[in-house]
Scaffold this motif. Structure first.
Motif, mmCIF file in Angstrom:
data_model
loop_
_atom_site.group_PDB
_atom_site.id
_atom_site.type_symbol
_atom_site.label_atom_id
_atom_site.label_comp_id
_atom_site.label_asym_id
_atom_site.label_seq_id
_atom_site.Cartn_x
_atom_site.Cartn_y
_atom_site.Cartn_z
ATOM 1 N N PRO A 130 5.667 -75.442 -45.392
ATOM 2 C CA PRO A 130 5.426 -75.764 -46.809
ATOM 3 C C PRO A 130 6.240 -76.948 -47.294
ATOM 4 O O PRO A 130 5.941 -77.516 -48.356
ATOM 5 N N ASN A 131 7.263 -77.355 -46.543
ATOM 6 C CA ASN A 131 8.077 -78.500 -46.954
ATOM 7 C C ASN A 131 7.373 -79.830 -46.694
ATOM 8 O O ASN A 131 7.834 -80.864 -47.159
ATOM 9 N N VAL A 132 6.280 -79.795 -45.920
ATOM 10 C CA VAL A 132 5.535 -81.024 -45.645
ATOM 11 C C VAL A 132 4.660 -81.355 -46.850
ATOM 12 O O VAL A 132 3.787 -80.583 -47.240
ATOM 13 N N THR A 133 4.920 -82.491 -47.469
ATOM 14 C CA THR A 133 4.162 -82.907 -48.656
ATOM 15 C C THR A 133 3.002 -83.838 -48.322
ATOM 16 O O THR A 133 2.088 -84.005 -49.124
ATOM 17 N N ARG A 134 3.036 -84.455 -47.161
ATOM 18 C CA ARG A 134 1.927 -85.319 -46.756
ATOM 19 C C ARG A 134 1.846 -85.354 -45.236
ATOM 20 O O ARG A 134 2.872 -85.475 -44.560
ATOM 21 N N PHE A 135 0.646 -85.197 -44.715
ATOM 22 C CA PHE A 135 0.421 -85.291 -43.280
ATOM 23 C C PHE A 135 -0.860 -86.077 -43.045
ATOM 24 O O PHE A 135 -1.909 -85.760 -43.610
ATOM 25 N N VAL A 136 -0.767 -87.130 -42.246
ATOM 26 C CA VAL A 136 -1.932 -87.945 -41.906
ATOM 27 C C VAL A 136 -2.023 -88.025 -40.386
ATOM 28 O O VAL A 136 -1.031 -88.348 -39.712
ATOM 29 N N TYR A 137 -3.195 -87.712 -39.849
ATOM 30 C CA TYR A 137 -3.436 -87.828 -38.405
ATOM 31 C C TYR A 137 -4.599 -88.773 -38.182
ATOM 32 O O TYR A 137 -5.631 -88.691 -38.864
ATOM 33 N N THR A 138 -4.449 -89.688 -37.237
ATOM 34 C CA THR A 138 -5.517 -90.640 -36.960
ATOM 35 C C THR A 138 -5.520 -90.996 -35.482
ATOM 36 O O THR A 138 -4.497 -90.879 -34.797
ATOM 37 N N GLU A 139 -6.673 -91.400 -34.999
ATOM 38 C CA GLU A 139 -6.834 -91.886 -33.629
ATOM 39 C C GLU A 139 -7.411 -93.297 -33.689
ATOM 40 O O GLU A 139 -8.611 -93.506 -33.517
ATOM 41 N N PRO A 140 -6.578 -94.283 -33.953
ATOM 42 C CA PRO A 140 -7.072 -95.654 -34.186
ATOM 43 C C PRO A 140 -7.692 -96.308 -32.959
ATOM 44 O O PRO A 140 -8.577 -97.145 -33.075
ATOM 45 N N ASN A 141 -7.196 -95.957 -31.761
ATOM 46 C CA ASN A 141 -7.722 -96.516 -30.517
ATOM 47 C C ASN A 141 -7.710 -98.050 -30.510
ATOM 48 O O ASN A 141 -8.559 -98.685 -29.888
#
Length: 273
Positions: A130-141
């Motif tokens: 719950p302490n995570v305020t922002r999470f972004v995951y990407t696979e730019p390749n």
């Protein structure tokens, strides 16, 4: 028995064949043929010496035959065959050496301290903290090349948290972190590990500069080898982002001695917590 006459006749018949393996093979074939003919005459009642002379007489002029045989057995094809045979041997030796090199590099000398894949994957998995305020995951390749190596960003994850359980992550800091996985590949098995990977530096959309040798809490960037084989290595960059809530992109650069490698990671896509 004047067998030497048969041998001399065969020698004269093949002397114009330039390619020695062909010349020896034709010589043996002709001599066998003459021996068979001579035995045939002996079977008809001739003496051995008469049979030899009759065989030579029947076979005719060896010089004329030599010209005809030379026209058939041209040296180009013989030498081409020999070169091809030696090239195949060289290729086989190289294949054995590469196989031994691969076995040594991947079985005998593999770095036992390389972290397990599941531990690395935790950095790119959506957290439940719950302490995570922002999470972004990407696979730019995205990819770029230099010095025979190809650098490809396979995945990236931005964690913005107020605090984190550092036992869960191999690379963790009490602050926002951007994890970038870079695959370094080369088709040359002798190239070895790319030392230039440790000279990459980073920049975000706010203009903040991040370097591998920077030890300050903010602006910090590290690079760790996480997987290694003969042709491909995986590295994880850990960057302590200064303004994670506003960061929309990040770039890795390698520009030593005029090189121009740029890997652009878009952080606006992917899923957000």
């Amino acid at each position: 028995m004047e067998h030497w006459k048969l041998e001399n006749w065969c020698f004269e018949a093949v002397e114009k064949i330039k390619y020695r393996p062909d010349r020896d093979a034709v010589y043996n074939e002709l001599l066998q043929h003459l021996d068979d003919r001579c035995e045939s005459f002996i079977a008809q009642g001739m003496t051995k010496d008469d049979a030899v002379r009759k065989t030579v007489e029947v076979m005719g002029d060896p010089g004329e035959l030599s010209v005809q045989l030379a026209a058939i057995h041209r040296p180009f094809w013989g030498f081409a065959y020999s070169i091809t045979k030696w090239l195949m041997r060289i290729v086989a030796v190289i294949a054995v050496i590469c196989t031994l090199f691969y076995i040594f590099d991947n079985v005998i000398s593999r770095d036992v301290n390389t972290p397990k894949r599941e531990i690395i994957d935790a950095h790119y998995t959506r957290p439940t903290d719950p302490n995570v305020t922002r999470f972004v995951y990407t696979e730019p390749n995205c990819s770029d090349s230099s010095d025979g190596y190809t650098f490809t960003v396979t995945r990236a994850a931005l964690h913005h948290y107020t605090s984190i359980n550092s036992d869960k992550y191999l690379f963790a800091f009490d602050g926002p972190c951007l994890y970038i996985e870079v695959k370094v590949s080369s088709i040359n098995p002798w190239a070895g590990k790319c030392q230039g990977i440790y000279e990459f530096w980073g920049i975000d959309d706010q203009g903040h500069i991040y370097t591998y040798h920077d030890s300050t809490p903010l602006g910090y960037m590290s690079c760790t080898l996480t997987s290694d084989d003969t042709f491909t290595q995986y590295y994880t960059f850990t960057i302590v982002i200064e303004q994670p809530e506003d960061c929309t992109w990040f770039e890795l650069h390698y520009d030593r001695d005029g090189r121009d490698v740029v890997l652009h990671i878009d952080l606006t896509g992917g899923g957000e917590a």
